[in-house]
Structures are given as structure tokens and as C-alpha cells.
Design a protein around this motif. Sequence first.
Motif, PDB file in Angstrom:
ATOM      1  N   GLU A   1     -11.046 -63.587   8.928  1.00 39.59           N
ATOM      2  CA  GLU A   1     -11.955 -63.964   7.730  1.00 39.59           C
ATOM      3  C   GLU A   1     -12.040 -64.143   6.217  1.00 39.59           C
ATOM      4  O   GLU A   1     -11.139 -63.413   6.205  1.00 39.59           O
ATOM      5  CB  GLU A   1     -13.231 -61.735   9.082  1.00 39.59           C
ATOM      6  N   PRO A   2     -12.551 -64.006   6.015  1.00 41.15           N
ATOM      7  CA  PRO A   2     -12.184 -64.057   4.317  1.00 41.15           C
ATOM      8  C   PRO A   2     -12.699 -63.123   3.621  1.00 41.15           C
ATOM      9  O   PRO A   2     -13.945 -62.914   4.047  1.00 41.15           O
ATOM     10  CB  PRO A   2     -12.795 -65.782   4.009  1.00 41.15           C
ATOM     11  N   SER A   3     -12.247 -62.565   2.806  1.00 44.47           N
ATOM     12  CA  SER A   3     -12.863 -61.357   2.040  1.00 44.47           C
ATOM     13  C   SER A   3     -13.264 -62.006   0.821  1.00 44.47           C
ATOM     14  O   SER A   3     -11.920 -62.711  -0.293  1.00 44.47           O
ATOM     15  CB  SER A   3     -11.819 -60.498   1.414  1.00 44.47           C
ATOM     16  N   LEU A   4     -14.309 -62.067   0.250  1.00 46.70           N
ATOM     17  CA  LEU A   4     -15.030 -62.938  -1.278  1.00 46.70           C
ATOM     18  C   LEU A   4     -15.489 -61.525  -1.638  1.00 46.70           C
ATOM     19  O   LEU A   4     -17.151 -61.797  -1.992  1.00 46.70           O
ATOM     20  CB  LEU A   4     -15.590 -64.355  -0.197  1.00 46.70           C
ATOM     21  N   PRO A   5     -15.176 -60.777  -2.809  1.00 48.60           N
ATOM     22  CA  PRO A   5     -15.149 -60.288  -3.387  1.00 48.60           C
ATOM     23  C   PRO A   5     -16.074 -60.016  -4.925  1.00 48.60           C
ATOM     24  O   PRO A   5     -16.681 -59.655  -5.260  1.00 48.60           O
ATOM     25  CB  PRO A   5     -14.638 -58.593  -3.676  1.00 48.60           C
ATOM     26  N   ASN A   6     -15.421 -61.224  -5.469  1.00 49.47           N
ATOM     27  CA  ASN A   6     -16.028 -62.189  -5.904  1.00 49.47           C
ATOM     28  C   ASN A   6     -15.958 -63.465  -7.142  1.00 49.47           C
ATOM     29  O   ASN A   6     -14.837 -63.995  -6.252  1.00 49.47           O
ATOM     30  CB  ASN A   6     -14.471 -60.784  -7.879  1.00 49.47           C
ATOM     31  N   GLU A   7     -16.029 -63.639  -8.097  1.00 49.14           N
ATOM     32  CA  GLU A   7     -16.163 -65.073  -8.060  1.00 49.14           C
ATOM     33  C   GLU A   7     -14.666 -65.381  -8.345  1.00 49.14           C
ATOM     34  O   GLU A   7     -13.832 -67.347  -8.215  1.00 49.14           O
ATOM     35  CB  GLU A   7     -17.269 -65.523  -9.794  1.00 49.14           C
ATOM     36  N   GLU A   8     -13.974 -64.883  -9.065  1.00 54.81           N
ATOM     37  CA  GLU A   8     -12.499 -65.901  -9.116  1.00 54.81           C
ATOM     38  C   GLU A   8     -12.038 -65.708  -8.083  1.00 54.81           C
ATOM     39  O   GLU A   8     -10.920 -66.505  -7.862  1.00 54.81           O
ATOM     40  CB  GLU A   8     -11.742 -63.783 -10.002  1.00 54.81           C
ATOM     41  N   ILE A   9     -12.214 -64.989  -6.947  1.00 60.02           N
ATOM     42  CA  ILE A   9     -11.270 -65.527  -5.318  1.00 60.02           C
ATOM     43  C   ILE A   9     -12.294 -66.546  -4.772  1.00 60.02           C
ATOM     44  O   ILE A   9     -11.530 -67.682  -4.367  1.00 60.02           O
ATOM     45  CB  ILE A   9     -11.393 -64.472  -4.159  1.00 60.02           C
ATOM     46  N   VAL A  10     -13.200 -66.717  -4.853  1.00 58.92           N
ATOM     47  CA  VAL A  10     -14.231 -68.061  -4.180  1.00 58.92           C
ATOM     48  C   VAL A  10     -13.440 -69.294  -5.279  1.00 58.92           C
ATOM     49  O   VAL A  10     -14.122 -70.871  -4.600  1.00 58.92           O
ATOM     50  CB  VAL A  10     -16.271 -67.834  -4.848  1.00 58.92           C
ATOM     51  N   LYS A  11     -13.306 -69.281  -6.793  1.00 63.95           N
ATOM     52  CA  LYS A  11     -13.386 -70.792  -6.884  1.00 63.95           C
ATOM     53  C   LYS A  11     -12.112 -71.336  -6.844  1.00 63.95           C
ATOM     54  O   LYS A  11     -12.581 -72.373  -6.702  1.00 63.95           O
ATOM     55  CB  LYS A  11     -13.649 -70.285  -8.925  1.00 63.95           C
TER      56      LYS A  11
END
Length: 288
Positions: free
Chosen positions: A275-285
Motif C-alpha cells: 500500500e503506497p504512502s502518499l503524504p505530499n505532492e513531491e512523492i506523488v509526481k
Amino acid sequence: MKCKTKREVSEPEATFNKIGAPVTRGVCPVCGTKMYRTGRTDAHEGLIPPPKVKRERKRKGKLVIVESPAKARTVGRFLGRGYTVKASVGHVRDLLRSQLSVDVENNFTPKYRVPNDKRPIVKELKKIARTAEEVYLATDLDREGEAIAWHLLEAAEIEPERARRVVFHEITESAIAEAFSSPREINMDLVNAQQGRRILDRLVGYGISPILWEKVRGRLSAGRVQSVALRLVVEREREIDAFDPVEYWTIAAELKPDGLKSTLIAKLARIDGEEPSLPNEEIVKPIL
């Protein structure tokens, strides 16, 4: 003809009248007419009075008891002659206000009384029920209505063998006719359910309400449901106040399969089986 002059009774005979009371019969020594005196005398000693004959009360008509005066008028119109329809105007007995009124040491036995404002109603119902052939308890069909029917039976001293319990879901002529064609006995399971609810209300409210008056303000009330519900609301509100907002992201795609006009939304659930951890935009991009 009987002599009414106060003279000694000649040829007195000690006996008893129809209801078993001692009397003396004889004749007047002057005019020879019959004389009759009531009361026990020495001549009654050793005599066995006849068994008392219980007079059967003449009964006529049928009494119907509902809860509201408006319902009483409507039901009375449908039933017609031969029925007397009266309203109890809600409950006719309740726990005493001046005390706990629940014997916690004796299986939580409740102590009921007829409130002052309901005494004239109970008195009238008791008077009519005493001469009625049958008494129909047509209170509401829920547990409160069942309990009111039972309290009426007790407070108005209605003999159970003359009582009939009827319930109807609507106030129409057909529904009332059907209900009166199939009366039943009082459902004590429903009555006891209502008594249990009332006793719990009293045990909780009687103990907690005075604390509210002292600690918060007067005229507040506590109850078995409202106090618990208020506690849940307060706890939830405290959780909201203590919540620390944390930024998080999700990835979803709107897809349109070949040959279909409709689309579907697919949400990213796993990356390499985790399961991914997506805390902010920097990791999502980079993932996009």
C-alpha cells in the motif's frame, strides 16, 4: 300489615333475615299485627345464621376506554348504541415524584400512585366499569398503551374476566370492527418492558439530575438514553477538537474501455504489492 308501635314483642322468634343479619319476629300484644325487630338478642345464642347470599350485580352496556378524548368521540360514533366510550387522557398511574418509588432491595418493585389530576378520571371509569357487562381496553398498541391498559385494570379495579384488550392500527370503521371481533388478553411482556423502561428512567434520573442542578444549573434532567447520547456527542466533539490534520494524497484515473460509452474510476491501491504512502505532492509526481 306490621305494627310500628314500640311495644314488647309477643311470641318472639329469634331468626335471621335474607342477608344473614339477626332479627326477631312476633306479634303485637295489643293489636295482634306482626312485629319485626332487628339486632341480636340472647335468644340468638347457639343459632347458626344461614349462608350469606351474594347478590349478583346487574350489569348492562359495554365500556370502552381509549387514551384521547378525540379518539373517544370517533370510536363512539363507529360503535354506536350499547357502548360507552371514555378517555383515560394518557397514563393514570405513575411512580411517586416525592421519592425514588422503586424498591431496589426487593427485586426493583415499583410503587405506583394515581396523580391528583387523574383521580376524577379514574373515579368515573371505576364507577362505570362496576356496572358494565364488558370493559374494552382500547389504548394504543405499543408498550406504553399496553401498560396504560394494565394500569387501568388495576386502578379502576376492573375484574380481569370482564376485561378485553383490543388494538387497531387505524381509526376506521372496518379496523375497529375487526379489532372488537377478536379481543385478547393484556400482553404482560409488553407491560413489563414498559415498567423496566420506566424504572430505569427513574433510577438514572433520580440519581443524576440533582447533581446537574448543583453543578450546572437547575431544571436540567438526566435520563437513561439522553445522558448516554450526550456523552457520545461530547466524546466525538472532543475527538474533533483534538484532531491534528495531516496532508495525504490519493491517485485515481478515469478510464474508458474500448467499445464502451461509460467510464470507470480506478484508484491506486498497491505499488509492488504494498500500500503506497502518499503524504505530499513531491512523492506523488514521480509515480505519475
